[in-house]
Design a protein around this motif. Structure first.
Motif, PDB file in Angstrom:
ATOM      1  N   LYS A 105       0.816  -1.228   0.000  1.00 53.82           N
ATOM      2  CA  LYS A 105       0.000   0.000   0.000  1.00 53.82           C
ATOM      3  C   LYS A 105       0.851   1.281   0.000  1.00 53.82           C
ATOM      4  O   LYS A 105       0.352   2.357  -0.318  1.00 53.82           O
ATOM      5  CB  LYS A 105      -0.967   0.011   1.188  1.00 53.82           C
ATOM      6  N   ASP A 106       2.137   1.157   0.355  1.00 50.26           N
ATOM      7  CA  ASP A 106       3.006   2.346   0.396  1.00 50.26           C
ATOM      8  C   ASP A 106       3.507   2.756  -0.999  1.00 50.26           C
ATOM      9  O   ASP A 106       4.199   3.763  -1.137  1.00 50.26           O
ATOM     10  CB  ASP A 106       4.229   2.091   1.298  1.00 50.26           C
ATOM     11  N   PHE A 107       3.199   1.964  -2.020  1.00 48.94           N
ATOM     12  CA  PHE A 107       3.721   2.228  -3.369  1.00 48.94           C
ATOM     13  C   PHE A 107       2.581   2.444  -4.355  1.00 48.94           C
ATOM     14  O   PHE A 107       1.649   1.636  -4.420  1.00 48.94           O
ATOM     15  CB  PHE A 107       4.588   1.051  -3.847  1.00 48.94           C
ATOM     16  N   GLU A 108       2.667   3.509  -5.153  1.00 53.08           N
ATOM     17  CA  GLU A 108       1.614   3.747  -6.139  1.00 53.08           C
ATOM     18  C   GLU A 108       1.757   2.774  -7.305  1.00 53.08           C
ATOM     19  O   GLU A 108       2.786   2.112  -7.477  1.00 53.08           O
ATOM     20  CB  GLU A 108       1.623   5.206  -6.608  1.00 53.08           C
ATOM     21  N   MET A 109       0.692   2.704  -8.137  1.00 55.07           N
ATOM     22  CA  MET A 109       0.597   1.653  -9.171  1.00 55.07           C
ATOM     23  C   MET A 109       1.773   1.657 -10.146  1.00 55.07           C
ATOM     24  O   MET A 109       2.330   0.614 -10.461  1.00 55.07           O
ATOM     25  CB  MET A 109      -0.719   1.786  -9.955  1.00 55.07           C
ATOM     26  N   GLU A 110       2.154   2.829 -10.641  1.00 61.47           N
ATOM     27  CA  GLU A 110       3.244   2.882 -11.624  1.00 61.47           C
ATOM     28  C   GLU A 110       4.576   2.471 -11.009  1.00 61.47           C
ATOM     29  O   GLU A 110       5.426   1.884 -11.680  1.00 61.47           O
ATOM     30  CB  GLU A 110       3.349   4.283 -12.241  1.00 61.47           C
ATOM     31  N   VAL A 111       4.766   2.750  -9.710  1.00 57.79           N
ATOM     32  CA  VAL A 111       5.981   2.312  -9.001  1.00 57.79           C
ATOM     33  C   VAL A 111       6.008   0.779  -8.976  1.00 57.79           C
ATOM     34  O   VAL A 111       7.034   0.154  -9.266  1.00 57.79           O
ATOM     35  CB  VAL A 111       6.032   2.891  -7.571  1.00 57.79           C
ATOM     36  N   ARG A 112       4.875   0.182  -8.666  1.00 62.91           N
ATOM     37  CA  ARG A 112       4.799  -1.295  -8.615  1.00 62.91           C
ATOM     38  C   ARG A 112       5.098  -1.904  -9.983  1.00 62.91           C
ATOM     39  O   ARG A 112       5.831  -2.882 -10.106  1.00 62.91           O
ATOM     40  CB  ARG A 112       3.405  -1.737  -8.165  1.00 62.91           C
ATOM     41  N   ARG A 113       4.485  -1.315 -11.024  1.00 58.06           N
ATOM     42  CA  ARG A 113       4.678  -1.859 -12.383  1.00 58.06           C
ATOM     43  C   ARG A 113       6.143  -1.765 -12.799  1.00 58.06           C
ATOM     44  O   ARG A 113       6.725  -2.718 -13.324  1.00 58.06           O
ATOM     45  CB  ARG A 113       3.793  -1.097 -13.376  1.00 58.06           C
ATOM     46  N   LYS A 114       6.752  -0.604 -12.541  1.00 54.94           N
ATOM     47  CA  LYS A 114       8.137  -0.408 -12.990  1.00 54.94           C
ATOM     48  C   LYS A 114       9.129  -1.249 -12.185  1.00 54.94           C
ATOM     49  O   LYS A 114      10.126  -1.730 -12.740  1.00 54.94           O
ATOM     50  CB  LYS A 114       8.493   1.078 -12.924  1.00 54.94           C
ATOM     51  N   ALA A 115       8.865  -1.438 -10.893  1.00 54.75           N
ATOM     52  CA  ALA A 115       9.747  -2.280 -10.074  1.00 54.75           C
ATOM     53  C   ALA A 115       9.684  -3.728 -10.564  1.00 54.75           C
ATOM     54  O   ALA A 115      10.716  -4.402 -10.700  1.00 54.75           O
ATOM     55  CB  ALA A 115       9.344  -2.192  -8.607  1.00 54.75           C
ATOM     56  N   MET A 116       8.470  -4.201 -10.876  1.00 56.78           N
ATOM     57  CA  MET A 116       8.330  -5.558 -11.411  1.00 56.78           C
ATOM     58  C   MET A 116       9.004  -5.667 -12.771  1.00 56.78           C
ATOM     59  O   MET A 116       9.657  -6.667 -13.086  1.00 56.78           O
ATOM     60  CB  MET A 116       6.849  -5.922 -11.554  1.00 56.78           C
ATOM     61  N   GLN A 117       8.868  -4.622 -13.569  1.00 56.63           N
ATOM     62  CA  GLN A 117       9.478  -4.616 -14.897  1.00 56.63           C
ATOM     63  C   GLN A 117      10.998  -4.778 -14.782  1.00 56.63           C
ATOM     64  O   GLN A 117      11.607  -5.544 -15.534  1.00 56.63           O
ATOM     65  CB  GLN A 117       9.136  -3.309 -15.604  1.00 56.63           C
ATOM     66  N   LEU A 118      11.609  -4.078 -13.839  1.00 60.54           N
ATOM     67  CA  LEU A 118      13.064  -4.171 -13.650  1.00 60.54           C
ATOM     68  C   LEU A 118      13.470  -5.591 -13.248  1.00 60.54           C
ATOM     69  O   LEU A 118      14.469  -6.127 -13.735  1.00 60.54           O
ATOM     70  CB  LEU A 118      13.533  -3.172 -12.581  1.00 60.54           C
ATOM     71  N   ALA A 119      12.677  -6.200 -12.363  1.00 59.67           N
ATOM     72  CA  ALA A 119      12.990  -7.567 -11.930  1.00 59.67           C
ATOM     73  C   ALA A 119      12.848  -8.552 -13.093  1.00 59.67           C
ATOM     74  O   ALA A 119      13.679  -9.450 -13.276  1.00 59.67           O
ATOM     75  CB  ALA A 119      12.069  -7.971 -10.774  1.00 59.67           C
ATOM     76  N   ILE A 120      11.799  -8.361 -13.898  1.00 59.12           N
ATOM     77  CA  ILE A 120      11.583  -9.247 -15.058  1.00 59.12           C
ATOM     78  C   ILE A 120      12.715  -9.068 -16.078  1.00 59.12           C
ATOM     79  O   ILE A 120      13.242 -10.037 -16.620  1.00 59.12           O
ATOM     80  CB  ILE A 120      10.200  -8.985 -15.697  1.00 59.12           C
ATOM     81  N   LEU A 121      13.095  -7.810 -16.309  1.00 59.49           N
ATOM     82  CA  LEU A 121      14.203  -7.548 -17.244  1.00 59.49           C
ATOM     83  C   LEU A 121      15.487  -8.216 -16.775  1.00 59.49           C
ATOM     84  O   LEU A 121      16.232  -8.779 -17.569  1.00 59.49           O
ATOM     85  CB  LEU A 121      14.424  -6.037 -17.392  1.00 59.49           C
TER      86      LEU A 121
END
Length: 326
Positions: free
Chosen positions: A65-81
């Protein structure tokens, strides 16, 4: 925002690394498990005490809940990359953020004034593009759908969507086979490029090759149009050589019969290691009883997304097109 993205990426990366080492699974599998843990905060049963403690310690460090949606998407994107580095399969590929942002902008412009509509990505991969576009459509109710044949990418898409707290209906299947989906208003996709190996399935398409394998990207264009409502729009990344192949005449006559070509925007060459891999955003409208060709097709070579001045000039040109040439 950058700090938060880094913080959340570090958490996913560290947790995935713990899981990877303890369970001896590939890093991407561990990212799936780490993101699931982050979302539902439920510990697996019967873990070794030290492993159990490591994961509980990790869980104590962050709250979604401490992270907004775009932060979550981009953090996951970095891990997937990170997990895809060195992966040789072309379908294990993630659409660059800049393309997702620009495509989201285009969808917003074309769908302006619509309060609700349906959107589909027939080659959704990890769903990074679909979620990036959805996150930009403010004040609109969108029923979203995605299809993907690769099981690992499908699981990543599912967890990505959970972290975004969005509802997307997914089809885990070969997207060129029939899909149990009513037609949609908007199709967006970063189309797979290359040959499609299943000649039997390809034989049911108008854009099948007369001999040898058919082009997957041609079949995806036809399939995308099939699942688009009359007068609906398609925003597809396609190879820039789309109209230079030996099957170009077949493609052109198919499009002339079924769609209006609205735009072709060449992505910056600097985004691609090799000019042969350069892509463009292809905008189509499916023909309907009241549709017509635009006064002028939107044609442009997009400047580098890093050049803010040139990009602003391009956006002004697009706005002018909407006023005068649509």
């Amino acid at each position: 925002m950058e700090e938060q993205i880094e913080q959340l990426f570090q958490w996913i990366d560290q947790t995935a690394t713990i899981i990877e080492q303890e369970e001896n699974v590939p890093y991407l599998e561990a990212v799936i498990a780490a993101s699931q843990l982050l979302f539902d905060r439920e510990m697996p049963d019967d873990l070794e005490p030290s492993y159990d403690k490591s994961l509980k310690d990790q869980l104590g460090k962050v709250h979604l809940k401490d992270f907004e949606m775009e932060v979550r998407r981009k953090a996951m994107q970095l891990a997937i990359l990170k997990g895809m580095k060195g992966a040789t399969q072309q379908h294990h590929y993630i659409t660059p953020d800049t393309v997702g942002m620009f495509m989201g902008y285009l969808v917003q412009k074309f769908m302006q004034g619509e309060k609700s509509y349906r959107m589909f990505d027939p080659a959704c991969g990890t769903s990074n593009l679909l979620l990036a576009v959805l996150n930009q459509q403010k004040g609109t109710e969108i029923a979203a759908f995605g299809s993907e044949v690769d099981a690992t990418l499908m699981r990543l898409a599912f967890n990505n969507t959970n972290l975004q707290e969005r509802h997307v209906e997914y089809f885990h299947q070969d997207s060129l086979k029939p899909i149990l989906l009513e037609p949609v208003d908007v199709v967006i996709s970063d189309l797979p490029v290359g040959y499609y190996p299943d000649d039997e399935t390809a034989s049911g398409y108008d854009l099948k090759a007369e001999e040898d394998h058919s082009f997957a990207h041609h079949l995806f264009i036809e399939q995308s149009l099939k699942y688009t409502k009359e007068a609906g729009y398609l925003f597809l990344t396609v190879p820039s050589f789309l109209f230079e192949s030996e099957q170009k005449e077949q493609l052109q006559s198919f499009l002339k019969e079924n769609a209006h070509i609205v735009g072709l925007l060449e992505l910056p060459e600097s985004m691609f290691k090799n000019k042969q891999h350069q892509k463009s955003i292809f905008i189509l409208q499916k023909k309907g009883t009241e549709t017509k060709d635009p006064k002028k097709v939107m044609l442009a070579e997009l400047p580098s997304f890093k050049d803010a001045h040139a990009m602003n000039g391009m956006l002004e040109q697009i706005n002018e097109w909407f006023k005068n040439d649509r």
